[in-house]
Design a protein around this motif. Structure first.
Motif, mmCIF file in Angstrom:
data_model
loop_
_atom_site.group_PDB
_atom_site.id
_atom_site.type_symbol
_atom_site.label_atom_id
_atom_site.label_comp_id
_atom_site.label_asym_id
_atom_site.label_seq_id
_atom_site.Cartn_x
_atom_site.Cartn_y
_atom_site.Cartn_z
ATOM 1 N N TYR A 202 0.344 -1.117 -0.393
ATOM 2 C CA TYR A 202 0.451 -0.108 -0.020
ATOM 3 C C TYR A 202 1.055 1.568 0.171
ATOM 4 C CZ TYR A 202 -3.578 -3.706 0.746
ATOM 5 O OH TYR A 202 -4.503 -4.189 1.591
ATOM 6 N N GLY A 203 2.163 1.230 -0.511
ATOM 7 C CA GLY A 203 2.926 2.153 -0.515
ATOM 8 C C GLY A 203 3.090 2.928 1.459
ATOM 9 N N GLU A 204 2.878 2.417 2.171
ATOM 10 C CA GLU A 204 2.743 2.891 3.743
ATOM 11 C C GLU A 204 3.892 3.349 4.313
ATOM 12 O OE1 GLU A 204 -1.160 0.870 5.731
ATOM 13 O OE2 GLU A 204 0.179 -0.273 4.959
ATOM 14 N N PRO A 205 4.170 4.199 4.710
ATOM 15 C CA PRO A 205 6.042 3.910 5.305
ATOM 16 C C PRO A 205 5.382 3.840 6.732
ATOM 17 C CG PRO A 205 4.891 6.919 4.563
ATOM 18 C CD PRO A 205 3.751 5.862 4.116
ATOM 19 N N LEU A 206 5.039 3.479 7.320
ATOM 20 C CA LEU A 206 5.499 2.669 8.538
ATOM 21 C C LEU A 206 5.241 1.521 8.786
ATOM 22 C CD1 LEU A 206 2.870 5.300 11.380
ATOM 23 C CD2 LEU A 206 5.167 5.221 10.526
ATOM 24 N N ALA A 207 5.061 0.843 7.341
ATOM 25 C CA ALA A 207 4.871 -0.721 7.462
ATOM 26 C C ALA A 207 5.975 -1.625 7.298
ATOM 27 C CB ALA A 207 4.306 -0.924 6.089
ATOM 28 N N PRO A 208 6.887 -2.806 7.330
ATOM 29 C CA PRO A 208 7.770 -2.860 7.367
ATOM 30 C C PRO A 208 8.024 -3.498 6.214
ATOM 31 C CG PRO A 208 6.122 -4.178 8.272
ATOM 32 C CD PRO A 208 5.452 -3.265 7.805
ATOM 33 N N GLU A 209 9.253 -3.758 5.973
ATOM 34 C CA GLU A 209 9.171 -4.291 4.169
ATOM 35 C C GLU A 209 9.043 -5.052 3.933
ATOM 36 O OE1 GLU A 209 11.547 -2.428 2.537
ATOM 37 O OE2 GLU A 209 11.901 -0.326 3.868
ATOM 38 N N GLU A 210 9.088 -6.155 4.370
ATOM 39 C CA GLU A 210 8.487 -7.960 4.199
ATOM 40 C C GLU A 210 7.339 -8.217 4.899
ATOM 41 O OE1 GLU A 210 9.430 -8.647 1.930
ATOM 42 O OE2 GLU A 210 10.980 -8.060 1.457
ATOM 43 N N ALA A 371 -10.863 -8.208 5.054
ATOM 44 C CA ALA A 371 -10.341 -7.833 3.737
ATOM 45 C C ALA A 371 -11.064 -7.947 3.268
ATOM 46 C CB ALA A 371 -9.741 -9.100 3.224
ATOM 47 N N GLY A 372 -12.008 -6.413 2.796
ATOM 48 C CA GLY A 372 -12.999 -5.257 2.699
ATOM 49 C C GLY A 372 -13.430 -4.903 1.588
ATOM 50 N N ARG A 373 -14.699 -4.145 1.423
ATOM 51 C CA ARG A 373 -14.333 -2.879 0.263
ATOM 52 C C ARG A 373 -13.692 -1.811 -0.285
ATOM 53 N NH1 ARG A 373 -20.441 -2.969 -1.204
ATOM 54 N NH2 ARG A 373 -21.541 -4.994 -0.844
ATOM 55 N N HIS A 374 -13.688 -1.289 1.470
ATOM 56 C CA HIS A 374 -11.952 -0.224 1.978
ATOM 57 C C HIS A 374 -11.311 -0.489 2.601
ATOM 58 C CE1 HIS A 374 -10.296 4.160 1.295
ATOM 59 N NE2 HIS A 374 -11.116 3.582 2.606
ATOM 60 N N VAL A 375 -9.806 -1.433 2.398
ATOM 61 C CA VAL A 375 -8.805 -0.900 3.006
ATOM 62 C C VAL A 375 -8.765 0.421 3.693
ATOM 63 C CG1 VAL A 375 -6.627 -2.344 3.694
ATOM 64 C CG2 VAL A 375 -8.664 -3.480 1.571
ATOM 65 N N PHE A 376 -8.680 0.148 4.697
ATOM 66 C CA PHE A 376 -8.380 1.868 5.427
ATOM 67 C C PHE A 376 -6.539 1.445 5.582
ATOM 68 C CE2 PHE A 376 -7.410 4.458 8.911
ATOM 69 C CZ PHE A 376 -8.278 5.742 8.542
ATOM 70 N N THR A 377 -5.758 2.361 5.025
ATOM 71 C CA THR A 377 -4.520 2.397 5.331
ATOM 72 C C THR A 377 -3.962 4.347 6.138
ATOM 73 O OG1 THR A 377 -3.873 3.569 3.011
ATOM 74 C CG2 THR A 377 -4.512 0.880 2.958
ATOM 75 N N GLU A 378 -2.606 3.998 5.514
ATOM 76 C CA GLU A 378 -2.312 5.208 6.314
ATOM 77 C C GLU A 378 -2.021 6.254 5.202
ATOM 78 O OE1 GLU A 378 2.333 6.577 7.461
ATOM 79 O OE2 GLU A 378 2.248 4.596 6.869
ATOM 80 N N HIS A 379 -2.719 5.815 4.106
ATOM 81 C CA HIS A 379 -3.294 7.288 3.420
ATOM 82 C C HIS A 379 -4.315 8.457 3.862
ATOM 83 C CE1 HIS A 379 0.840 6.370 1.970
ATOM 84 N NE2 HIS A 379 -0.003 4.611 1.006
ATOM 85 N N ASP A 380 -5.239 7.107 4.271
ATOM 86 C CA ASP A 380 -6.339 7.167 4.943
ATOM 87 C C ASP A 380 -6.126 9.114 6.030
ATOM 88 O OD1 ASP A 380 -8.789 6.098 3.436
ATOM 89 O OD2 ASP A 380 -7.679 4.442 4.170
ATOM 90 N N THR A 381 -5.263 8.612 6.157
ATOM 91 C CA THR A 381 -4.876 9.523 7.995
ATOM 92 C C THR A 381 -4.312 10.533 7.103
ATOM 93 O OG1 THR A 381 -3.287 8.100 8.534
ATOM 94 C CG2 THR A 381 -5.059 7.517 9.614
ATOM 95 N N GLY A 382 -3.984 10.857 6.246
ATOM 96 C CA GLY A 382 -3.264 12.027 5.912
ATOM 97 C C GLY A 382 -3.735 13.396 5.033
ATOM 98 N N HIS A 383 -2.787 14.367 5.416
ATOM 99 C CA HIS A 383 -4.079 15.917 4.925
ATOM 100 C C HIS A 383 -4.170 15.060 3.267
ATOM 101 C CE1 HIS A 383 -3.352 18.054 8.017
ATOM 102 N NE2 HIS A 383 -1.898 17.135 7.928
ATOM 103 N N ALA A 384 -5.268 16.175 3.195
ATOM 104 C CA ALA A 384 -5.960 16.050 1.920
ATOM 105 C C ALA A 384 -4.815 17.301 1.210
ATOM 106 C CB ALA A 384 -7.435 17.089 1.260
ATOM 107 N N PRO A 385 -4.271 17.229 -0.507
ATOM 108 C CA PRO A 385 -3.556 17.570 -0.636
ATOM 109 C C PRO A 385 -3.657 19.832 -1.011
ATOM 110 C CG PRO A 385 -3.768 16.395 -2.588
ATOM 111 C CD PRO A 385 -4.898 15.720 -1.728
ATOM 112 N N GLY A 386 -2.920 20.013 -0.041
ATOM 113 C CA GLY A 386 -2.922 21.112 0.177
ATOM 114 C C GLY A 386 -3.703 21.491 1.598
ATOM 115 N N ASP A 387 -4.312 21.275 1.846
ATOM 116 C CA ASP A 387 -5.368 21.559 3.011
ATOM 117 C C ASP A 387 -5.118 20.792 4.480
ATOM 118 O OD1 ASP A 387 -7.869 21.740 3.680
ATOM 119 O OD2 ASP A 387 -9.166 20.424 2.207
ATOM 120 N N ALA A 388 -6.119 21.382 5.518
ATOM 121 C CA ALA A 388 -5.740 21.243 7.241
ATOM 122 C C ALA A 388 -6.328 20.261 7.513
ATOM 123 C CB ALA A 388 -5.970 22.337 7.918
#
Length: 614
Positions: A202-210, A371-388
């Motif tokens: 998922y390209g999550e920075p906090l995830a382990p390499e493997e 393993a459902g319809r939307h997999v909530f990842t680290e990216h779901d907790t990030g800022h929208a582009p340019g947004d608080a």
């Protein structure tokens, strides 16, 4: 199954009814009396549904009635819906019992910090007020019957084994798995994961390499006191061996630890702040310390373990969490000042008396994840582009404000003096939670909702795994179950806009708004407009991502800045154009909105024009 990869659990089927018992009929079956399960049951019952709430332990409340008295949220503005109603009821109870201006009320931190016994009392009263809810405690899942006829896959019935009685079968229209482990979900053959995804997935920075099979460490949330007349000293736990704790002594002698109990760092046990009423403290694992209550690695077998496996893991944690305190209080090898400090504390006489003053449940921070319809990842907790604000989710059914946090998934070095690995704590803005995290994928199961062992990556789950958030997801599940039954549709076909309106009417937030709280006249309108995207773009990303307000105490803060609706603010030309475009895209007539002088006037006007508005 292979840990850390998708697989199917074995569905447990039967061909004949339970011996000597007719099947029980319910419209909604909720498995797990966690706060999420309670919120599910309350929401469904308040919608007129007949609910059976099945709890495998002796009483409802999950960890909130088993020691987790110091709940994980960042701001009071992040609480809404059932969980907020619960804290208000706690406050009412304390005010009626001790007086509105009493120290007990002040120490409750607006009803969020009361203690296991009071939490249980309030939850049980909330359930008892709904005649549509039947509770079956001490009743564990045995298996499920899956119906795959008619081109769909759904749970037809579940079988349970009550303590001291024969099995019972329960047939229901909709099933909600609110257990910490996702046992019902797994028995129904819904795909799930156990362990961590690799970073590339998922390209999550906090995830382990493997990818691996590691899950976050468990421990007990003990409730202790230093009030002599209320204090019960710990007893030597079964299987105690003093040599297991000898490694503590060099750390105490070397100055690596400052105390036995600490509010944040430097101790063996984390005594959470603020304190609880009547001199009690909620005890937890000390993050990033050389001595830990959690034992990651030891609990990896819990998620898919049978009753015997889970009991062995439970007992091992008792020996560690309780045996360590017994050692510190009684062993002559412990330096005197640490031994004297430890002796000032003991378990609370009025908490968990039926279980030797210990919690009945261990703190299962993470187990299976659907393993459902939307997999909530680290990216779901990030800022929208340019947004608080965080990434917008127009299909949100809940929101959270805590951020991904993990107490570690493995341990390196000796038990005392080593270090946990896989540990992280990330500061993020408040985030929205999509409906899809509650839903199995298309075709996996048409009548199941999963608000606790929900669909998320390991990192994403570490943001959702908090009782106030799980309660919000449970409330949404109960209302979704009602709508699915009403319309005769699979749970995945529930109309999300209507689900959101029901949530807003029940004072449950789908987007974080710091200045329009639940109960405010404009709450529903602002939640509706904000969830559609109207409140995004009002402020840029702060200098510190996830910037918080001023600290109140411990982990609690004033409201997140730049998350206000600002209803009294005048409309500027740019905002007016953007909001008119949004209204037009929704099919609303824009003429009546052209002359709105303030944000509040515009939002109220748009809400009134909505087809299903007020």
């Amino acid at each position: 199954m292979l840990r850390g990869r998708f697989a199917w659990a074995t569905a447990l089927l039967w061909l004949s009814p339970a011996t000597g018992a007719e099947p029980i009929e319910a419209q909604v079956l909720v498995y797990g009396g966690t706060p999420s399960g309670i919120a599910s049951a309350l929401a469904a019952a308040d919608s007129g549904r007949a609910v059976l709430l099945v709890e495998p332990y002796s009483h409802v409340g999950g960890m909130t009635t088993n020691g987790l008295s110091h709940p994980d949220f960042r701001t009071f503005e992040g609480l809404s819906g059932t969980y907020l109603a619960f804290t208000r009821r706690v406050l009412d109870h304390l005010s009626a019992t001790f007086g509105a201006g009493s120290p007990e009320v002040a120490a409750s931190f607006r009803g969020t910090h009361a203690g296991p016994g009071i939490n249980r009392l309030v939850f049980e009263r909330m359930i008892a007020e709904r005649p549509g809810i039947e509770v079956r405690a001490r009743t564990r899942l045995i298996g499920v019957e899956v119906d795959e006829s008619g081109g769909s896959r759904r749970i037809a019935a579940a079988r349970f084994g009550p303590e001291g009685d024969g099995p019972i079968d329960v047939r229901a229209r909709v099933f909600i798995d609110a257990s910490y482990e996702g046992d019902l979900m797994a028995a129904a053959g819904v795909p799930y994961r156990v362990g961590r995804e690799g970073r590339a997935e998922y390209g999550e920075p906090l995830a382990p390499e493997e990818a691996d099979g590691q899950v976050q460490g468990y421990n007990f949330r003990l409730t202790i006191t230093d009030v002599p007349e209320d204090r019960v000293p710990p007893l030597e736990p079964p299987g105690y061996r003093r040599e297991e704790f000898e490694g503590l002594v060099p750390l105490l002698e070397s100055g690596a630890l400052d105390s036995v109990f600490c509010p944040s760092r430097g101790g063996v046990y984390k005594a959470q702040i603020p304190p609880l009423p009547r001199g009690k403290r909620d005890i937890n694992d000390v993050s990033r310390e050389v001595v830990r209550l959690s034992l990651p690695g030891l609990n990896d077998a819990w998620p898919e373990g049978d009753a015997e496996t889970r009991r062995a893991i439970f007992d091992a944690h008792v020996r560690h969490n309780v045996g360590m305190l017994y050692f510190l209080q009684t062993d002559p090898a412990v330096p005197a000042r640490f031994r004297e400090e430890a002796r000032r504390w003991g378990f609370c006489r009025d908490e968990h008396p039926e279980h030797g003053h210990l919690p009945e449940q261990i703190y299962v921070r993470e187990a299976r994840r659907m393993a459902g319809r939307h997999v909530f990842t680290e990216h779901d907790t990030g800022h929208a582009p340019g947004d608080a604000r965080s990434v917008p989710r127009p299909d949100a059914i809940a929101c959270g404000d805590y951020g991904p946090n993990c107490h570690g998934t493995s341990h390196e070095g000796p038990r005392f003096g080593g270090r946990h690995s896989g540990e992280f704590y990330k500061q993020v803005p408040p985030y929205q939670i999509p409906f899809g995290v509650l839903l199995p994928r298309d075709g996996d199961c048409d009548n199941l909702l999963v608000p606790v062992a929900c669909s998320a990556s390991h990192v994403g789950f570490c943001a959702l795994r908090l009782e106030p958030i799980w309660a919000s997801m449970g409330q949404a599940s109960g209302l979704a179950a009602h709508l699915a039954i009403r319309d005769g549709v699979p749970v995945g076909e529930v109309p999300v806009p209507e689900l959101q309106r029901l949530l807003h009417a029940a004072e449950s937030a789908t987007i974080y708004v710091s200045d329009v709280p639940p109960g405010a006249p404009d709450f529903a309108a602002v939640q509706w407009w904000g969830t559609l995207g109207g409140l995004h773009g009002l402020a840029p990303v702060p200098g510190t991502p996830g910037q918080r307000g001023e600290n109140i105490v411990g982990q609690y803060y004033e409201a997140f800045p730049n998350h206000a609706a600002g209803l009294d603010e005048p409309m500027d030309d740019g905002l007016r154009r953007r909001w008119l475009a949004l209204a037009s895209g929704l099919g609303l007539p824009t003429g009546p909105l052209l002359d709105a002088a303030s944000r509040g006037e515009f939002i109220r006007g748009a809400f009134a024009l909505a087809p299903d508005g007020p």
